[in-house]
Design an enzyme around this catalytic site. Structure first.
Site, PDB file in Angstrom:
ATOM      1  N   GLN A  54      49.940  40.903  49.037  1.00  0.00           N
ATOM      2  CA  GLN A  54      50.804  41.729  48.204  1.00  0.00           C
ATOM      3  C   GLN A  54      50.810  43.202  48.592  1.00  0.00           C
ATOM      4  O   GLN A  54      51.720  43.934  48.209  1.00  0.00           O
ATOM      5  CB  GLN A  54      50.409  41.571  46.736  1.00  0.00           C
ATOM      6  N   GLU A 203      43.570  32.320  40.314  1.00  0.00           N
ATOM      7  CA  GLU A 203      44.543  31.610  39.485  1.00  0.00           C
ATOM      8  C   GLU A 203      44.886  30.214  40.015  1.00  0.00           C
ATOM      9  O   GLU A 203      46.025  29.936  40.395  1.00  0.00           O
ATOM     10  CB  GLU A 203      45.813  32.457  39.345  1.00  0.00           C
ATOM     11  N   TYR A 346      47.584  38.105  30.586  1.00  0.00           N
ATOM     12  CA  TYR A 346      48.820  38.879  30.513  1.00  0.00           C
ATOM     13  C   TYR A 346      49.571  38.691  29.205  1.00  0.00           C
ATOM     14  O   TYR A 346      50.086  39.641  28.641  1.00  0.00           O
ATOM     15  CB  TYR A 346      49.746  38.509  31.685  1.00  0.00           C
ATOM     16  N   GLU A 418      42.152  40.589  35.980  1.00  0.00           N
ATOM     17  CA  GLU A 418      43.498  41.167  35.953  1.00  0.00           C
ATOM     18  C   GLU A 418      43.955  41.312  34.508  1.00  0.00           C
ATOM     19  O   GLU A 418      43.735  40.415  33.694  1.00  0.00           O
ATOM     20  CB  GLU A 418      44.519  40.285  36.696  1.00  0.00           C
TER      21      GLU A 418
END
Length: 524
Positions: A54, A203, A346, A418
């Site tokens: 990324q 993940e 998230y 995260e």
């Protein structure tokens, strides 16, 4: 758009942060009248996170081999927003400057990943090792340590070597286990003397579900009844097979890690990415019961297995023969195969039980016997969702999820790998608009508060927190349109970095209290 207010947000900075009594079991939190680093136990780590594909770019340097996402985005550019990671944000060449950005934020740690094909260009050691690639990560890790920033390293963040993908289908084949262990053991031996925090997989639920059940991420496989864009795949089968091979690979890598003499004193885990669930209809007992089932399918699938040594019983009962079985030896290796639980949080959703599954069209979501809803039976949204937000904002779910893990898994150490806020600015995207990210600032405030309550009131053993992300970067199927960074990256003008309001907030939050590096080691 200014973020819609939720309960407590208007009082956030006026709130007296709860302190733990000194004789209480669990983490001890100092008294504080403002949410900051000082509101957390001494030694608590704060950082930022990225991943190799990324941010690095430089896909043709250091003899790096092709990765799965390189080929996927060339083959299906429309499925990557017509973007790719060829240059990304050029972290490969700018990491020294970016480490200074981390220092500017007063962070203690940095989560990065190693690109498998930058180490083994063709996936296996016998086919060649890129010494230049190996040296790049030595230089990066050394620069972090020199600047007082602790490296957290992810071994695999979705960049399967394309050569292995072509040879045998990557994680669809059990042959990946041997190759992954060899690669993991190599990086442990190479960097384990100076890296003491490792994540084997990022993940695994997203990797298997999005890549092999709904086809939204590379390699983009699924059944046509799930996604017409998929040209190959078998939903309801491949995701379970991929996770099975991934978990066995994890167990083998952990065995190698625990035999690594250089690695003594370190810790290893997995970064999980569950949503939290609330009942769609409180009056419907089936919706309430569906929450535990939803969590077993999204979190227990991997966390039960690495804690207890096998899949949740509910998954065995529902998925049946489509769920692979572990051998006795594999179960023994998987049991207690992590030293901490990595958690990426998230958002949250409502869990609505599925009335009539269609057995002729199996898929992971249907197997869980629920549907995900953003609004409940009374048509109220879960949390808030600003116009530019990628996901609903629900910080209460963060605290609930942390307490759930504490209660179900015997209070393990948890590290938040995260947590962040994505937004798509569209036509209004500019440096001025992108840096005025007040919604992200409020997101961080609320989630840091929820985490502080989980630690100091619920006594959840959380020891670290990483914001996703340090920089705006390549966000997989969304390309560069979905921004998560504390620093704005101007993709139109030399990838120049600009500090956002959220970055200023995080810097101020971390400026108060004692940094872990300022404590004596025997005090930690």
């Amino acid at each position: 758009m200014v973020l819609q207010k939720l309960p407590l947000i208007g009082l956030l900075l006026l709130l007296t942060i709860v302190a733990s009594p000194a004789n209480a079991d669990g983490p001890v939190c100092p008294p504080s009248n403002k949410l900051s680093r000082a509101s957390f136990p001494e030694g608590f780590l704060f950082g930022t996170a990225t991943a190799a594909y990324q941010v690095e770019g430089a896909i043709n340097e250091t003899c790096r081999g092709p990765a799965l996402w390189d080929i996927y985005c060339r083959r299906y550019p429309e499925r990557c927003n017509n973007d790719n990671g060829d240059v990304a944000v050029d972290f490969f060449h700018r990491y020294k400057e970016d480490i200074q950005l981390m220092k500017n934020l007063n962070t203690d740690a940095f989560r990065m990943s190693i690109a498998w094909p930058r180490i083994f260009p063709h996936g296996r050691k016998e086919k060649g090792v890129s010494q230049a690639g190996v040296q790049f990560y030595h230089d990066l890790i050394d620069e972090l340590i020199k600047n007082g920033i602790t490296p957290f390293v992810t071994v695999f963040h979705w960049d399967t070597p394309q050569d292995l993908e072509d040879e045998y289908g990557g994680f669809l084949s059990e042959r990946i286990v041997k190759d992954f262990r060899e690669y993991a053991d190599f990086v442990f031996q190479e960097y384990g003397g100076k890296v003491k925090h490792w994540i084997t997989f990022n993940e695994p639920w997203v990797f298997s579900h999005a890549g092999y059940d709904v086809g939204k991420k590379a390699p983009g496989r699924c059944s046509s009844y799930v996604n017409a864009k998929c040209q190959d795949g078998r939903s309801g089968y491949e995701a379970y097979l991929v996770t099975h091979n991934l978990l066995i690979s994890h167990a083998e890598a952990v065995e190698a890690y625990r035999k690594c003499e250089k690695c003594k004193g370190g810790k290893i885990g997995i970064a999980h990415s569950p949503a939290w669930f609330e009942a769609h209809d409180l009056a419907d007992s089936q919706d309430g019961a569906s929450i535990d089932r939803a969590l077993d399918f999204i979190l227990g699938w991997h966390l039960d297995t690495t804690t207890f040594g096998d899949y949740p019983q509910i998954m065995k009962d529902i998925v049946g023969h489509r769920l692979p079985k572990f051998t006795t030896e594999q179960k023994a290796k998987l049991k207690a195969s992590t030293d901490f639980v990595g958690l990426n949080y998230y958002t949250s959703v409502f869990s609505n039980h599925l009335e009539k599954p269609d057995p002729s069209k199996p898929r992971w979501m249907q197997d869980s016997l629920i549907t995900w809803e953003s609004k409940n039976a009374q048509n109220y949204a879960i949390g808030s969702k600003p116009l530019t937000a990628a996901l609903n904002v629900y910080s209460r779910g963060f605290r609930s999820l942390l307490k759930y893990i504490k209660d179900k898994y015997a209070n393990p150490e948890i590290m938040i790998m995260e947590n962040g806020y994505g937004e798509e600015l569209g036509a209004s995207d500019s440096v001025a608009v992108g840096t005025a990210d007040h919604n992200r600032k409020y997101y961080l405030q609320r989630h840091l508060l929820s985490m502080q309550e989980a630690v100091c009131i619920d006594k959840v053993n959380v020891t670290g927190y990483f914001v996703w992300s340090l920089l705006d970067n390549f966000e997989w199927q969304d390309g560069y349109k979905n921004r998560f960074g504390l620093y704005y990256v101007d993709f139109k003008n030399n990838l120049t970095r600009y500090e956002k309001e959220s970055g200023k907030y995080y810097k101020d939050f971390l400026s108060q209290g004692v940094r872990p590096s300022a404590l004596k080691k025997d005090e930690l």
